[in-house]
Design a protein around this motif. Structure first.
Motif, PDB file in Angstrom:
ATOM      1  N   THR A   1       0.829  -1.204   0.000  1.00 24.25           N
ATOM      2  CA  THR A   1       0.000   0.000   0.000  1.00 24.25           C
ATOM      3  C   THR A   1       0.865   1.256   0.000  1.00 24.25           C
ATOM      4  OG1 THR A   1      -0.133   0.089   2.414  1.00 24.25           O
ATOM      5  CG2 THR A   1      -1.859  -1.153   1.247  1.00 24.25           C
ATOM      6  N   VAL A   2       0.270   2.311  -0.540  1.00 23.02           N
ATOM      7  CA  VAL A   2       0.899   3.635  -0.571  1.00 23.02           C
ATOM      8  C   VAL A   2      -0.084   4.613   0.057  1.00 23.02           C
ATOM      9  CG1 VAL A   2       1.686   5.518  -2.068  1.00 23.02           C
ATOM     10  CG2 VAL A   2       2.314   3.141  -2.599  1.00 23.02           C
ATOM     11  N   TRP A   3       0.442   5.512   0.884  1.00 25.05           N
ATOM     12  CA  TRP A   3      -0.403   6.508   1.541  1.00 25.05           C
ATOM     13  C   TRP A   3      -0.612   7.699   0.604  1.00 25.05           C
ATOM     14  CZ3 TRP A   3      -3.878   7.652   4.951  1.00 25.05           C
ATOM     15  CH2 TRP A   3      -4.066   8.976   5.368  1.00 25.05           C
ATOM     16  N   CYS A   4      -1.865   8.047   0.357  1.00 24.88           N
ATOM     17  CA  CYS A   4      -2.209   9.170  -0.520  1.00 24.88           C
ATOM     18  C   CYS A   4      -2.910  10.251   0.286  1.00 24.88           C
ATOM     19  CB  CYS A   4      -3.106   8.702  -1.667  1.00 24.88           C
ATOM     20  SG  CYS A   4      -3.788  10.065  -2.651  1.00 24.88           S
ATOM     21  N   PRO A   5      -2.202  11.334   0.627  1.00 27.53           N
ATOM     22  CA  PRO A   5      -2.837  12.459   1.323  1.00 27.53           C
ATOM     23  C   PRO A   5      -3.426  13.500   0.363  1.00 27.53           C
ATOM     24  CG  PRO A   5      -0.476  12.816   1.243  1.00 27.53           C
ATOM     25  CD  PRO A   5      -0.729  11.519   0.519  1.00 27.53           C
ATOM     26  N   GLY A   6      -3.340  13.211  -0.933  1.00 25.19           N
ATOM     27  CA  GLY A   6      -3.832  14.157  -1.940  1.00 25.19           C
ATOM     28  C   GLY A   6      -2.727  14.791  -2.743  1.00 25.19           C
ATOM     29  N   PHE A   7      -1.458  14.492  -2.392  1.00 16.53           N
ATOM     30  CA  PHE A   7      -0.322  15.029  -3.153  1.00 16.53           C
ATOM     31  C   PHE A   7       0.931  14.256  -2.753  1.00 16.53           C
ATOM     32  CE2 PHE A   7      -0.444  17.320   0.835  1.00 16.53           C
ATOM     33  CZ  PHE A   7       0.880  17.344   1.239  1.00 16.53           C
TER      34      PHE A   7
ATOM     35  N   ASN B   1      -3.743  -0.048  -2.361  1.00 19.17           N
ATOM     36  CA  ASN B   1      -2.849  -1.002  -3.000  1.00 19.17           C
ATOM     37  C   ASN B   1      -3.036  -0.935  -4.522  1.00 19.17           C
ATOM     38  OD1 ASN B   1      -5.227  -2.366  -3.530  1.00 19.17           O
ATOM     39  ND2 ASN B   1      -4.932  -3.875  -1.888  1.00 19.17           N
ATOM     40  N   LEU B   2      -2.406  -1.856  -5.246  1.00 20.39           N
ATOM     41  CA  LEU B   2      -2.467  -1.824  -6.703  1.00 20.39           C
ATOM     42  C   LEU B   2      -3.902  -1.912  -7.208  1.00 20.39           C
ATOM     43  CD1 LEU B   2      -1.237  -1.971  -9.552  1.00 20.39           C
ATOM     44  CD2 LEU B   2      -0.976  -4.440  -9.222  1.00 20.39           C
TER      45      LEU B   2
ATOM     46  N   CYS C   1      -5.951   6.433  -8.330  1.00 17.43           N
ATOM     47  CA  CYS C   1      -5.160   7.272  -7.426  1.00 17.43           C
ATOM     48  C   CYS C   1      -3.843   7.675  -8.086  1.00 17.43           C
ATOM     49  CB  CYS C   1      -4.883   6.513  -6.131  1.00 17.43           C
ATOM     50  SG  CYS C   1      -3.772   7.391  -5.013  1.00 17.43           S
ATOM     51  N   ASP C   2      -3.611   8.983  -8.217  1.00 14.69           N
ATOM     52  CA  ASP C   2      -2.386   9.468  -8.857  1.00 14.69           C
ATOM     53  C   ASP C   2      -1.161   9.284  -7.976  1.00 14.69           C
ATOM     54  OD1 ASP C   2      -3.836  10.306 -11.079  1.00 14.69           O
ATOM     55  OD2 ASP C   2      -4.177  12.309 -10.264  1.00 14.69           O
ATOM     56  N   VAL C   3      -1.292   9.534  -6.676  1.00 13.35           N
ATOM     57  CA  VAL C   3      -0.142   9.493  -5.776  1.00 13.35           C
ATOM     58  C   VAL C   3       0.485   8.099  -5.751  1.00 13.35           C
ATOM     59  CG1 VAL C   3       0.575   9.696  -3.357  1.00 13.35           C
ATOM     60  CG2 VAL C   3      -0.930  11.419  -4.365  1.00 13.35           C
ATOM     61  N   PHE C   4      -0.337   7.052  -5.840  1.00 17.05           N
ATOM     62  CA  PHE C   4       0.195   5.689  -5.885  1.00 17.05           C
ATOM     63  C   PHE C   4       1.199   5.551  -7.023  1.00 17.05           C
ATOM     64  CE2 PHE C   4       0.271   1.324  -7.289  1.00 17.05           C
ATOM     65  CZ  PHE C   4       0.306   0.590  -6.133  1.00 17.05           C
TER      66      PHE C   4
ATOM     67  N   ALA D   1       6.516   5.049  -9.624  1.00 19.08           N
ATOM     68  CA  ALA D   1       7.319   5.513 -10.762  1.00 19.08           C
ATOM     69  C   ALA D   1       8.679   6.015 -10.300  1.00 19.08           C
ATOM     70  CB  ALA D   1       6.590   6.620 -11.503  1.00 19.08           C
ATOM     71  N   GLU D   2       8.698   6.662  -9.147  1.00 18.53           N
ATOM     72  CA  GLU D   2       9.968   7.151  -8.608  1.00 18.53           C
ATOM     73  C   GLU D   2      10.913   5.984  -8.336  1.00 18.53           C
ATOM     74  OE1 GLU D   2      11.444  10.439  -5.296  1.00 18.53           O
ATOM     75  OE2 GLU D   2       9.499   9.457  -5.070  1.00 18.53           O
TER      76      GLU D   2
END
Length: 648
Positions: free
Chosen positions: A348-354, A374-375, A383-386, A391-392
């Protein structure tokens, strides 16, 4: 004084010698003349016979019948119709101006037509027939024939002209033909003699242009006898040419008509690809135009209306249009991360909106964020932040490699005009074309299909077909040439993990069929026809920090040309994919509201083979769908017609 016998004998001897010399000379001259006459009359008889006949015999080319074009079921898309015309041969006419003046008193000729004919006659070889006017009625042709004795070198003829029975439905695919121009000739090193015939028609755009060599055929010849004033007396013999090859395309005329009708009023493009063999079943660009106007001679007003229309009806957006793919690119980023081993499906990735990188914030479309995703959830909710995060980690080189494998950034070899390659950038590309180094922000933008990334609707459909099938499906537009089947577009396995592809397909399924999916409203409730998809919205303008603080403008509050592009890709049925669909609505706003409903209707039409059944739609939407279908400008279905390979 009397001559002695000796003198008389000597004189007789001299006279005899002179007689022999003179007689021998005469015999030699007569022998030479006889030999020369024999040489000219016997040994060179054919050559002199030909020279004599050329004084009364003309040899002219016979344009071949252009090959016909059909859809996959035999519905005619391009045919030939009889065309009555008047031609002038300068060497037989004498005074061209006088002949044109007489002709103008018999058939309706505008001053500009006369001037154009005069210039055309002057620039062509004296023996080349020049068309003065065409598309005449039978009455006009009969009038010219009756007045033939007063019109030396002027001949009525009947030939073939191109016609497109389905009009605008196939304008961007089939294209249109037009007279050979000097520019056309300048591109050829050894032009076909047919191209020297004034007003001879060749393909200008689309399949007509790209398959010109197959469609044109080979010229025939005819020998005609003319009298002293250039009037045709009779046709001595004729050798028919070889007609052009008939083409059968992979497209379905009924589906194509539905696609054009469904996108009426939009500036949009849609592509349907068979996921098994790569056949392009439908490839529509809206708005369209009537190609018959170009064949017959489009008026200035009509042409200006096409070129000044902001929706660009002359452009084939399906292959020429290159758009930021937006969130439809997220499957590429996800697959690259899974294949590189930098992402596990349940991570999972945390998405706070940015996401903040280097002091700059990269925003998610949802201002408040999505929380932990998650994926599967990242695709479902887009979700963009994911994707910024993964990508980074994976880097642009891996993303571009997977994008190319899925058919993006590749120019697909279809016989259409100006097929775009799109753009899947990497570090070397930016150094070469932007003279700058790649930065992390470029990777984050590319991860969600923004920044430098560009793709055509055709490429997006191919990408979706490859994800659905796991094979390197290649689009095919020409099904057969003169009945000979062309190579299938079914490719080899992609070389990507089937497990990873299955994960992506399940995420796309959730987009359309789970309540939190971004395309849930455009779901298909019939399990046998259910589709899996992905929405996309691509920005065409930059959003400033001040605008974000004050509240981002809604698309409907902006001028049309500043609104976001709406995108949607899908495959169906979910369990056994048969088709892949892509839709792009220029400046349509959100992909879920503008593109997904169109894609659903097109997918159902392709699978059902007729107007989509209302039972496939959610019950609450059926009245709305039925009302929409009732208003569609659909073409009545007709049995295939014989558009003719007339030799008249």
């Amino acid at each position: 004084m009397r001559r002695t016998p000796k003198d008389t004998e000597e004189s007789a001897r001299r006279i005899s010698r002179r007689g022999v010399i003179l007689g021998g000379t005469q015999l030699a001259v007569m022998g030479i003349l006889a030999f020369r006459m024999r040489f000219m009359q016997v040994e060179r008889a054919d050559q002199f016979r030909l020279l004599a006949e050329e004084n009364r015999i003309n040899i002219r080319l016979i344009p071949p019948a252009r090959g016909l074009i059909f859809d996959r079921y035999g519905v005619p898309l391009a045919g030939n119709e009889q065309n009555y015309r008047i031609v002038v041969v300068r060497e037989d006419t004498g005074d061209v101006d006088e002949a044109l003046a007489k002709l103008a008193r018999i058939v309706p000729l505008e001053p500009d037509e006369i001037e154009r004919a005069r210039k055309e006659i002057a620039r062509r070889s004296p023996f080349v027939p020049v068309t003065v006017v065409d598309r005449l009625s039978w009455d006009d042709v009969a009038q010219v024939a009756v007045n033939a004795p007063a019109l030396p070198g002027v001949t009525p003829e009947v030939g073939l002209s191109r016609v497109y029975p389905l009009g605008s439905d196939f304008a961007h695919i089939v294209g249109y033909v037009g007279p050979v121009s000097d520019y056309d000739l300048s591109k050829l090193e050894d032009p076909d003699p047919l191209l020297q015939i004034p007003r001879f028609q060749i393909g200008k755009t689309g399949v007509e242009a790209k398959m010109e060599g197959d469609l044109r055929g080979k010229a025939g010849t005819k020998r005609i006898e003319v009298n002293a004033v250039g009037r045709v007396i009779r046709e001595l013999d004729r050798i028919d040419g070889q007609p052009g090859s008939d083409l059968q395309l992979t497209v379905d005329a009924g589906l194509q008509n539905f696609m054009e009708a469904r996108m009426a009023g939009e500036s949009a493009a849609a592509v349907v690809v068979d996921t098994i063999d790569g056949d392009v079943l439908g490839i529509a660009s809206a708005p369209s135009f009537d190609p018959n106007k170009f064949v017959r001679g489009i008026s200035l007003a009509d042409y200006r209306a096409l070129t000044e229309n902001p929706y660009r009806p002359l452009a084939n957006k399906t292959v020429q249009g290159a758009y930021p793919p937006g969130s439809t690119f997220k499957m590429v980023t996800a697959l690259a991360a899974l294949e590189a081993g930098v992402l596990s499906p349940e991570e999972t990735v945390w998405c706070p909106g940015f996401k903040e990188v280097g002091g700059r914030r990269f925003h998610c479309w949802r201002r408040g964020g999505h929380g932990h995703v998650n994926l599967h959830e990242s695709l479902q909710q887009s979700c963009d932040v994911f994707y910024y995060d993964v990508a980074e980690r994976v880097g642009i080189e891996k993303i571009t490699e997977v994008a190319n494998r899925l058919g993006l950034g590749i120019r697909h070899d279809l016989p259409l005009s100006a097929v775009s390659q799109g753009l899947t950038p990497n570090k070397a590309w930016k150094r070469a074309y932007r003279d700058a180094e790649w930065v992390v922000g470029d990777t984050l933008n590319a991860a969600i299909g923004q920044g430098f990334v560009l793709a055509s609707p055709l490429q997006l459909a191919v990408m979706t077909a490859r994800i659905a099938s796991g094979r390197s499906v290649t689009p095919r537009l020409v099904k057969s040439i003169d009945g000979i089947e062309q190579p299938s577009g079914a490719g080899d396995p992609l070389g990507l993990s089937p497990v990873h592809l299955a994960r992506i397909r399940r995420g796309m399924d959730a987009v359309s069929n789970s309540r939190r999916g971004t395309a849930y409203r455009s779901r298909v409730v019939d399990p046998g026809l259910a589709m899996a998809g992905k929405t996309g919205t691509s920005q065409v303008r930059s959003i400033t920090a001040a605008e974000r603080a004050a509240g981002v403008f809604r698309n409907e509050d902006l001028p049309w040309e500043r609104r976001d592009h709406a995108l949607f890709v899908c495959f169906a049925p979910v369990e056994a994919p048969r088709i892949a669909v892509s839709v792009v609505v220029e400046h349509g706003g959100g992909g879920s509201t503008a593109a997904a409903p169109i894609a659903r209707d097109i997918a159902l039409r392709a699978l059902h083979g007729d107007l989509p059944p209302l039972s496939a739609y959610p019950e609450r939407q059926r009245w709305e769908v039925e009302e929409r279908f009732d208003k569609l400008p659909l073409r009545p279905s007709e049995p295939p017609k014989n558009t003719g390979r007339s030799r008249a």
